[in-house]
Motif scaffolding. Sequence first.
Motif, PDB file in Angstrom:
ATOM      1  N   GLY A 124     -32.190 -23.311  58.001  1.00 41.35           N
ATOM      2  CA  GLY A 124     -33.476 -22.835  57.505  1.00 41.35           C
ATOM      3  C   GLY A 124     -33.343 -21.492  56.803  1.00 41.35           C
ATOM      4  N   GLY A 125     -32.203 -21.264  56.173  1.00 43.04           N
ATOM      5  CA  GLY A 125     -31.967 -20.009  55.435  1.00 43.04           C
ATOM      6  C   GLY A 125     -31.372 -20.334  54.086  1.00 43.04           C
ATOM      7  N   ASP A 126     -30.858 -19.299  53.445  1.00 46.89           N
ATOM      8  CA  ASP A 126     -30.311 -19.521  52.110  1.00 46.89           C
ATOM      9  C   ASP A 126     -28.832 -19.161  52.103  1.00 46.89           C
ATOM     10  N   VAL A 127     -27.983 -20.157  51.980  1.00 44.82           N
ATOM     11  CA  VAL A 127     -26.543 -19.919  51.830  1.00 44.82           C
ATOM     12  C   VAL A 127     -26.187 -20.278  50.395  1.00 44.82           C
ATOM     13  N   ARG A 128     -25.805 -19.266  49.610  1.00 42.48           N
ATOM     14  CA  ARG A 128     -25.467 -19.490  48.202  1.00 42.48           C
ATOM     15  C   ARG A 128     -23.968 -19.664  48.074  1.00 42.48           C
ATOM     16  N   TYR A 129     -23.544 -20.723  47.400  1.00 42.59           N
ATOM     17  CA  TYR A 129     -22.125 -20.844  47.081  1.00 42.59           C
ATOM     18  C   TYR A 129     -21.856 -20.048  45.810  1.00 42.59           C
ATOM     19  N   VAL A 130     -20.884 -19.139  45.851  1.00 45.40           N
ATOM     20  CA  VAL A 130     -20.571 -18.301  44.693  1.00 45.40           C
ATOM     21  C   VAL A 130     -19.145 -18.602  44.241  1.00 45.40           C
ATOM     22  N   ASP A 131     -19.033 -19.165  43.046  1.00 43.22           N
ATOM     23  CA  ASP A 131     -17.708 -19.536  42.532  1.00 43.22           C
ATOM     24  C   ASP A 131     -17.064 -18.319  41.869  1.00 43.22           C
ATOM     25  N   VAL A 132     -15.830 -18.006  42.271  1.00 40.41           N
ATOM     26  CA  VAL A 132     -15.141 -16.851  41.675  1.00 40.41           C
ATOM     27  C   VAL A 132     -13.834 -17.326  41.036  1.00 40.41           C
ATOM     28  N   PRO A 133     -13.331 -16.586  40.035  1.00 45.30           N
ATOM     29  CA  PRO A 133     -12.081 -17.003  39.388  1.00 45.30           C
ATOM     30  C   PRO A 133     -10.909 -16.977  40.382  1.00 45.30           C
ATOM     31  N   ALA A 134      -9.909 -17.825  40.118  1.00 39.40           N
ATOM     32  CA  ALA A 134      -8.778 -17.964  41.054  1.00 39.40           C
ATOM     33  C   ALA A 134      -8.096 -16.620  41.330  1.00 39.40           C
ATOM     34  N   ASP A 135      -7.915 -15.792  40.296  1.00 39.01           N
ATOM     35  CA  ASP A 135      -7.219 -14.510  40.505  1.00 39.01           C
ATOM     36  C   ASP A 135      -7.970 -13.626  41.488  1.00 39.01           C
ATOM     37  N   GLY A 136      -9.295 -13.545  41.281  1.00 34.64           N
ATOM     38  CA  GLY A 136     -10.117 -12.728  42.170  1.00 34.64           C
ATOM     39  C   GLY A 136     -10.134 -13.292  43.579  1.00 34.64           C
ATOM     40  N   PHE A 137     -10.172 -14.619  43.666  1.00 34.67           N
ATOM     41  CA  PHE A 137     -10.188 -15.257  44.983  1.00 34.67           C
ATOM     42  C   PHE A 137      -8.888 -14.948  45.722  1.00 34.67           C
ATOM     43  N   ARG A 138      -7.763 -15.053  45.000  1.00 37.84           N
ATOM     44  CA  ARG A 138      -6.478 -14.766  45.643  1.00 37.84           C
ATOM     45  C   ARG A 138      -6.409 -13.307  46.093  1.00 37.84           C
ATOM     46  N   ALA A 139      -6.929 -12.405  45.257  1.00 38.43           N
ATOM     47  CA  ALA A 139      -6.917 -10.982  45.621  1.00 38.43           C
ATOM     48  C   ALA A 139      -7.738 -10.755  46.891  1.00 38.43           C
ATOM     49  N   ASN A 140      -8.858 -11.467  47.018  1.00 41.99           N
ATOM     50  CA  ASN A 140      -9.665 -11.336  48.236  1.00 41.99           C
ATOM     51  C   ASN A 140      -8.892 -11.807  49.473  1.00 41.99           C
ATOM     52  N   LEU A 141      -8.174 -12.921  49.305  1.00 43.57           N
ATOM     53  CA  LEU A 141      -7.395 -13.439  50.439  1.00 43.57           C
ATOM     54  C   LEU A 141      -6.322 -12.432  50.843  1.00 43.57           C
ATOM     55  N   ALA A 142      -5.638 -11.880  49.834  1.00 44.62           N
ATOM     56  CA  ALA A 142      -4.592 -10.882  50.135  1.00 44.62           C
ATOM     57  C   ALA A 142      -5.224  -9.658  50.789  1.00 44.62           C
ATOM     58  N   GLY A 143      -6.394  -9.256  50.276  1.00 47.41           N
ATOM     59  CA  GLY A 143      -7.086  -8.097  50.847  1.00 47.41           C
ATOM     60  C   GLY A 143      -7.501  -8.330  52.285  1.00 47.41           C
ATOM     61  N   ALA A 144      -7.754  -9.593  52.640  1.00 48.00           N
ATOM     62  CA  ALA A 144      -8.141  -9.915  54.016  1.00 48.00           C
ATOM     63  C   ALA A 144      -6.917 -10.023  54.924  1.00 48.00           C
ATOM     64  N   LEU A 158      -4.124 -12.061  54.452  1.00 51.51           N
ATOM     65  CA  LEU A 158      -3.368 -13.308  54.499  1.00 51.51           C
ATOM     66  C   LEU A 158      -1.988 -13.109  53.882  1.00 51.51           C
ATOM     67  N   PRO A 159      -0.956 -13.700  54.483  1.00 45.22           N
ATOM     68  CA  PRO A 159       0.384 -13.589  53.895  1.00 45.22           C
ATOM     69  C   PRO A 159       0.436 -14.302  52.537  1.00 45.22           C
ATOM     70  N   ASP A 160       1.400 -13.905  51.703  1.00 49.28           N
ATOM     71  CA  ASP A 160       1.503 -14.477  50.356  1.00 49.28           C
ATOM     72  C   ASP A 160       1.574 -16.006  50.379  1.00 49.28           C
ATOM     73  N   TRP A 161       2.392 -16.564  51.299  1.00 53.12           N
ATOM     74  CA  TRP A 161       2.556 -18.027  51.282  1.00 53.12           C
ATOM     75  C   TRP A 161       1.227 -18.728  51.516  1.00 53.12           C
ATOM     76  N   LEU A 162       0.377 -18.124  52.373  1.00 53.68           N
ATOM     77  CA  LEU A 162      -0.895 -18.779  52.684  1.00 53.68           C
ATOM     78  C   LEU A 162      -1.893 -18.596  51.536  1.00 53.68           C
ATOM     79  N   ALA A 163      -1.935 -17.374  50.983  1.00 48.64           N
ATOM     80  CA  ALA A 163      -2.836 -17.139  49.844  1.00 48.64           C
ATOM     81  C   ALA A 163      -2.461 -18.074  48.687  1.00 48.64           C
ATOM     82  N   ASP A 164      -1.169 -18.174  48.393  1.00 50.33           N
ATOM     83  CA  ASP A 164      -0.730 -19.040  47.285  1.00 50.33           C
ATOM     84  C   ASP A 164      -1.045 -20.516  47.574  1.00 50.33           C
ATOM     85  N   SER A 165      -0.825 -20.918  48.822  1.00 46.99           N
ATOM     86  CA  SER A 165      -1.075 -22.320  49.183  1.00 46.99           C
ATOM     87  C   SER A 165      -2.557 -22.646  49.075  1.00 46.99           C
TER      88      SER A 165
END
Length: 286
Positions: free
Chosen positions: A212-232, A234-241
């Motif tokens: 009963g709320g609003d969950v918005r899916y926000v699509d981001v470019p692959a490079d930015g998404f990978r940078a977010n994973l690394a920033g969180a 995640l090891p390189d192998w997992l971010a790349d996978s």
Amino acid sequence: MILVTGATGTVGSALLPILAERGASVRALAHSQAGRAAIEAHGAEAVDGDFDRPETLERAMAGCDRVFLLSPASPAQAGRERRAIDIAGQAGVAHVVALSVMGASHDSPMGFARWHAEIDDHLAAAGVGHTILRPAGFMQSHLLPVDTVRAEGAWYGMTGDGASGFIDAADIAAVAAHVLTTDGHEGATYEVTGPESISMPQAAAQLSEVIGGDVRYVDVPADGFRANLAGAGLPDWLADSLVALYGAIRAGHAATVTNEVEKATGRPARPYRQFAENHRDAFAAA
Ligand SMILES: NC(=O)c1ccc[n+]([C@@H]2O[C@H](COP(=O)([O-])OP(=O)(O)OC[C@H]3O[C@@H](n4cnc5c(N)ncnc54)[C@H](OP(=O)(O)O)[C@@H]3O)[C@@H](O)[C@H]2O)c1
């Protein structure tokens, strides 16, 4: 006696109660003290064990006729599970049921898909009875970004409108329990998915309706998404996978749906909406 490895994880913790319901004799590998208690709560025998300490696997497998083989995705995974398969053969285990991944392949850009291909080949050649389960992505992975969903009402991804046959881990456990406790699965490989192929925008819409709320899916470019994973962290192998996996979903290469859950359990696999309802509280502040 069935030995369950990975018993306290996402799939394993759903498998133990099903095996208990079926009256199976179960021993489960405990990787921690907390794990022992969780295992014993399901009436199973807990045995201390570590994939990196082969002698613990030898002790755990002694007297077992079936083994459920699951270890976490990691660059060490193929070595760990290959060794565990060899130990199972030496211990006289009749049947190993291995949790692999849909799309397991030696030339995959995803590390975990290559490691599972190596394990699956090793198992097929080991001379031990075996069944391989290849599930699609777990719905439970959608719980990982729950803090962002709760805080921002936003769910960041890079899969666009690409759909995937996400499966509830409880259904993987149900198939595993069936294979571990019935005959006729010798040498089989089962691709296990949810009942529908669903995109992230559709999943976000269903979550919105359920909470009963609003969950918005926000699509981001692959490079930015990978940078977010690394920033969180995640090891390189997992971010790349993950970037490779989500790129494949985006391109429509992961939309396969099978009916293996229904064949094994006699009822359809749990749809995404049921997962959302079961985890309403986790997402509810969105
Ligand atoms: N996530 C997905 O979407 C997806 C899709 C398809 C296939 N898969 C495959 O599913 C598997 C992961 O399943 P899961 O999510 O149920 O796992 P999980 O939740 O990460 O649980 C891992 C289990 O292994 C135990 N463990 C960790 N290190 C160990 C060690 N060194 N020795 C013995 N036990 C150890 C853990 O115990 P402690 O917690 O006590 O350490 C836990 O019981 C992987 O093979 C992955 O490739 C995942």
